[in-house]
Design an enzyme around this catalytic site. Structure first.
Site, short mmCIF file in Angstrom:
data_model
loop_
_atom_site.label_atom_id
_atom_site.label_comp_id
_atom_site.label_asym_id
_atom_site.label_seq_id
_atom_site.Cartn_x
_atom_site.Cartn_y
_atom_site.Cartn_z
N ASN A 156 -10.27 -2.80 2.65
CA ASN A 156 -9.98 -2.81 1.22
C ASN A 156 -11.28 -2.62 0.44
O ASN A 156 -12.37 -2.59 1.02
CB ASN A 156 -9.37 -4.16 0.81
CG ASN A 156 -7.87 -4.25 1.12
OD1 ASN A 156 -7.22 -3.25 1.40
ND2 ASN A 156 -7.34 -5.45 1.06
N HIS A 160 0.83 -1.21 0.00
CA HIS A 160 0.00 0.00 0.00
C HIS A 160 0.87 1.27 0.00
O HIS A 160 0.52 2.26 0.63
CB HIS A 160 -0.95 0.03 1.21
CG HIS A 160 -1.96 -1.07 1.22
ND1 HIS A 160 -3.23 -0.93 0.72
CD2 HIS A 160 -1.88 -2.35 1.66
CE1 HIS A 160 -3.90 -2.06 0.87
NE2 HIS A 160 -3.10 -2.94 1.42
FE1 HDE Z 1 -2.38 -4.76 5.46
N1 HDE Z 1 -0.58 -3.94 5.89
N2 HDE Z 1 -1.71 -6.54 6.03
N3 HDE Z 1 -4.12 -5.62 4.85
N4 HDE Z 1 -3.07 -2.99 4.84
C1 HDE Z 1 -0.23 -2.66 5.73
O1 HDE Z 1 0.83 -1.35 7.32
C2 HDE Z 1 -0.60 -6.76 6.77
C3 HDE Z 1 -4.46 -6.93 4.98
C4 HDE Z 1 -4.33 -2.70 4.45
O2 HDE Z 1 -3.21 3.52 4.00
C5 HDE Z 1 1.09 -2.33 6.35
O3 HDE Z 1 1.02 0.88 7.59
C6 HDE Z 1 -0.53 -8.15 7.16
C7 HDE Z 1 -5.85 -7.13 4.82
C8 HDE Z 1 -4.44 -1.31 4.09
O4 HDE Z 1 -1.56 3.40 5.44
C9 HDE Z 1 1.50 -3.63 7.03
C10 HDE Z 1 -1.63 -8.74 6.60
C11 HDE Z 1 -6.36 -5.89 4.58
C12 HDE Z 1 -3.16 -0.78 4.30
C13 HDE Z 1 0.37 -4.55 6.65
C14 HDE Z 1 -2.37 -7.74 5.92
C15 HDE Z 1 -5.27 -4.96 4.60
C16 HDE Z 1 -2.33 -1.86 4.79
C17 HDE Z 1 2.10 -1.71 5.46
C18 HDE Z 1 -2.01 -10.22 6.65
C19 HDE Z 1 -7.81 -5.51 4.32
C20 HDE Z 1 -2.71 0.63 4.03
C21 HDE Z 1 2.19 -0.24 5.89
C22 HDE Z 1 -2.40 -10.63 7.92
C23 HDE Z 1 -8.66 -5.73 5.45
C24 HDE Z 1 -2.92 1.52 5.21
C25 HDE Z 1 1.30 -0.12 7.00
C26 HDE Z 1 -2.54 2.93 4.85
C27 HDE Z 1 -1.00 -1.71 5.15
C28 HDE Z 1 0.34 -5.82 7.07
C29 HDE Z 1 -3.54 -8.03 5.19
C30 HDE Z 1 -5.46 -3.57 4.36
C31 HDE Z 1 2.87 -4.17 6.65
C32 HDE Z 1 0.54 -8.78 8.00
C33 HDE Z 1 -6.62 -8.45 4.92
C34 HDE Z 1 -5.67 -0.57 3.58
O5 HDE Z 1 1.57 -3.48 8.40
#
Ligand code: HDE
Length: 694
Positions: A149, A76
């Site tokens: 999302n 993202h």
């Molecule tokens: Fe994320 N995800 N994600 N994700 N995600 C990040 O956090 C992560 C997942 C989502 O505009 C990171 O700040 C893991 C699902 C959004 O700043 C990080 C897993 C969904 C955003 C991270 C998921 C998301 C992130 C990278 C699996 C929808 C952007 C930078 C368990 C519900 C937020 C940050 C923004 C961002 C980890 C899966 C949505 C690395 C470990 C499912 C919208 O922390």
């Protein structure tokens, strides 16, 4: 420019502009507040000599510059943020004690960041990709982050697979490409070996990943969460956001062309919508259910690769989300905003979804890496706007890098009895504060997946069968396109083997498109069910497709001699219908019209292809048409609008340009009269005449 100072310090050098402080321009200082006399030249030993190490003004400025970037988000990375508010339109007090859900009409501020997932911060806005929809609610009881999302499910069931998924989708390790594209070997290799990803793969190949605008996509919290009421009773919940502007996507050829014409298409679109007062808005809704309902479903509500169809459990609309202000500074706000699914407030709690549980660890960790300090909560965009304490936050955590607070007194621990000695004793527990729902947990420690997570295909099949035929053709074609980009043949075969479990029709369309024989179906871990279709999942001819001009842009192609009356009438008609007319011409400065007046164009023909607008009108004089039939950009403008299934309005004199562009008559091709009505939708039935789909 009356504050220009002659280049008196450096006679003979010339060229640089010195602007000195005056009533309109405060004094420029270093970070230490020292006034700077010259912001144009380093300190040198002699006019043509080397720079002196002593030049603290230069070193401070350059040192700060060298450190301007922070690590981009690992996923993202590319995003755009906006301010707005959440308003409760129906109380949820019956199921949650969350402060923001109590009183109808209550509002709280929000900051929303939209993003793509796979590309780096400098990648394009419009790849085929999932979009992030992260909302920070600044409630009176602290911050709640709904980090969602635009698709209601995810690729994997357990967070331990996330690094693998992301490594596979991002640029390949040795070659450093592709940026922001799923159409490559490693992505499909991984997906083909992870049957649980199949449902999401279908969504990813659908028009959902080709969003027209952030304002025209849905948002989902994805996981099952809990709401907890005043008595401590828990209700399961799934969060939904439904766009007021309607659900709208682009088609593949269009999105590819948009990427070339305007890599910043979607962030520009948000900036412009807000500038026009066309505030993006969503209905906020919840699906509420209890344990018995969850147990009645043939899939597990803790499995993030599954939805609960709206036909089975309707979405109750309880609020609205409105975005009405652009950030003042991209870095300070959009880049530094730190979302964490662990940020909840009393009345909202987590479930055992193993994907969510992993996220509860990952986000806090990543914010420390990106923002470099445990004090990231003090950055303005991340700071709570209120708490029961009367200040944004109040505790006994101290110090750390970039501490911005200056706490007074000795109370940095508790219990303490300092108050008895007449000193401030600091904050104390509130028994009515956040309490985790006391779910009963018992069992052996195991690294396993629950058996109830074993069915990887039934909902993929349901999704496929719920689609409009036009959407099915897009999905099948997207699989053909992407798998054609895969160079490892056994990966294509493995994918087709999985698709056979989804639907034989889909699998054979893909095989046919690839020109490869269908392999035997892959083994399934559970029987594949024929679940009833869910028409609510459609974009095309679905419940959220809106035939409207509101929020849409109409590109009006004009040139020298265009009829002034026709142009004025059309612009007024588009505006009256809530649309945004954009005048496009070969030259932007001034276009002479039929009545001797002239207008400025909003955009130049070569820089504003029709892929960037929702419908087009062509108003030309005979003479201009004669010229433009020989102008590739003009012909392409019309040809693409037709190919992208958009309405085309035209005056009689412009007809030869339409003929040159191969426009065939249909309901979407109209005279100027009647065009405003026609421009409210796309012409899906035209597609069979303009391209071959799988
Ligand atoms: Fe994320 N995800 N994600 N994700 N995600 C990040 O956090 C992560 C997942 C989502 O505009 C990171 O700040 C893991 C699902 C959004 O700043 C990080 C897993 C969904 C955003 C991270 C998921 C998301 C992130 C990278 C699996 C929808 C952007 C930078 C368990 C519900 C937020 C940050 C923004 C961002 C980890 C899966 C949505 C690395 C470990 C499912 C919208 O922390």
């Amino acid at each position: 420019m009356d504050n220009l100072r002659p280049n008196d310090l450096h006679p003979g050098q010339g060229g640089e502009t010195h602007q000195v402080a005056d009533a309109d321009h405060p004094v420029l200082t270093t970070n230490q507040g020292m006034p700077v006399s010259d912001n144009q030249n380093q300190l040198k030993a002699g006019r043509r000599g080397p720079t002196l190490l002593e030049d603290h003004v230069f070193r401070e400025k350059m040192n700060h510059f060298d450190h301007e970037r922070i690590p981009e988000r690992i996923v993202h990375a590319r995003g755009t943020g906006l301010h707005g508010y959440f308003e409760l339109t129906e109380s949820l007090a019956d199921v949650s004690r969350a402060d923001l859900f109590q009183k109808k009409g209550d509002r709280c501020d929000v900051f929303v960041r939209f993003s793509t997932v796979a590309g780096g911060a400098g990648s394009i806005d419009t790849p085929r990709d999932v979009r992030g929809f992260a909302v920070k609610f600044y409630t009176r009881d602290g911050i709640w982050d709904m980090v969602g999302n635009n698709i209601p499910i995810f690729f994997i069931q357990d967070a331990i697979k996330f690094p693998d998924l992301i490594h596979a989708v991002k640029m390949e390790a040795d070659r450093g490409y592709p940026q922001a594209a799923t159409a490559h070997d490693t992505f499909w290799d991984f997906i083909s070996l992870m049957p649980e990803s199949t449902h999401m793969a279908l969504w990813a190949m659908s028009d959902r990943t080709l969003t027209r605008s952030f304002a025209t996509m849905q948002g989902f919290g994805i996981h099952t969460f809990r709401l907890v009421d005043k008595a401590g009773k828990s209700t399961f919940v799934k969060f939904h956001l439904k766009p007021k502007a309607g659900l709208q996507s682009t088609i593949w050829d269009e999105t590819v062309k948009v990427a070339g014409a305007d890599p910043d298409f979607q962030r520009r679109d948000m900036f412009e919508r807000i500038g026009r007062g066309d505030y993006p808005e969503w209905e906020f809704g919840v699906q509420l259910f209890d344990e018995d309902f969850a147990n009645s479903l043939p899939y597990d509500v803790l499995d993030a690769t599954k939805i609960i169809p709206e036909e089975i459990l309707p979405v109750r609309i309880v609020g609205k989300l409105v975005l009405n202000r652009y950030p003042d500074n991209y870095f300070a706000e959009t880049e530094q905003v730190a979302f964490c699914p662990s940020h909840v407030v009393p009345g909202i709690d987590h479930s055992n979804d193993p994907l969510l549980q992993g996220r509860l660890f990952s986000y806090l960790d990543t914010q420390l890496k990106r923002l470099g300090t445990t004090n990231f909560h003090q950055i303005p965009v991340n700071q709570s706007k209120g708490s029961r304490s009367g200040v944004p936050f109040n505790n006994l955590q101290r110090d750390g890098q970039m501490q911005m607070q200056v706490p007074k007194g000795r109370a940095n621990y508790e219990p303490n009895s300092l108050a008895k000695a007449g000193e401030p004793g600091g904050p104390r527990e509130d028994p009515n504060g956040f309490v985790s729902f006391p779910a009963h947990e018992e069992g052996p420690k195991l690294r396993v997946r629950a058996e109830s997570f074993a069915d990887h295909y039934s909902q993929a099949r349901m999704f496929w069968r719920s689609m409009d035929p036009a959407e099915q053709a897009h999905i099948a074609s997207a699989f053909v396109f992407e798998l054609s980009k895969v160079s490892i043949e056994h990966v294509r075969v493995a994918m087709m083997a999985n698709l056979r479990n989804v639907d034989e029709g889909l699998a054979s369309r893909v095989a046919d498109g690839l020109g490869m024989p269908l392999p035997p179906a892959s083994k399934t871990a559970a029987p594949v069910l024929d679940l009833p279709p869910s028409p609510a999942l459609r974009i095309i001819r679905g419940p959220l497709e809106k035939h409207t001009l509101k929020g849409k842009t109409v590109g009006i192609l004009i040139a020298d001699g265009t009829d002034a009356g026709e142009l004025a009438t059309l612009k007024a008609g588009v505006k009256a219908a809530g649309g945004h007319p954009m005048v496009i011409a070969p030259k932007v400065g001034a276009v002479p019209l039929s009545d001797g007046t002239s207008v400025k164009a909003d955009a130049q023909l070569f820089g504003q292809p029709s892929a960037t607008v929702d419908a087009i009108a062509v108003i030309l004089s005979e003479a201009a048409t004669k010229k433009l039939v020989k102008e590739g950009a003009a012909v392409q403008f019309v040809m693409d609008a037709f190919g992208h299934l958009k309405a085309i309005g035209h005056n009689a004199a412009a007809k030869p340009l339409l003929d040159k562009a191969g426009v065939e008559p249909d309901d979407g091709v109209t005279a100027l009269k009647g065009f405003v009505e026609a421009a409210k939708k796309r012409y899906w039935d035209r597609e069979a005449n303009v391209r071959t789909l799988a």
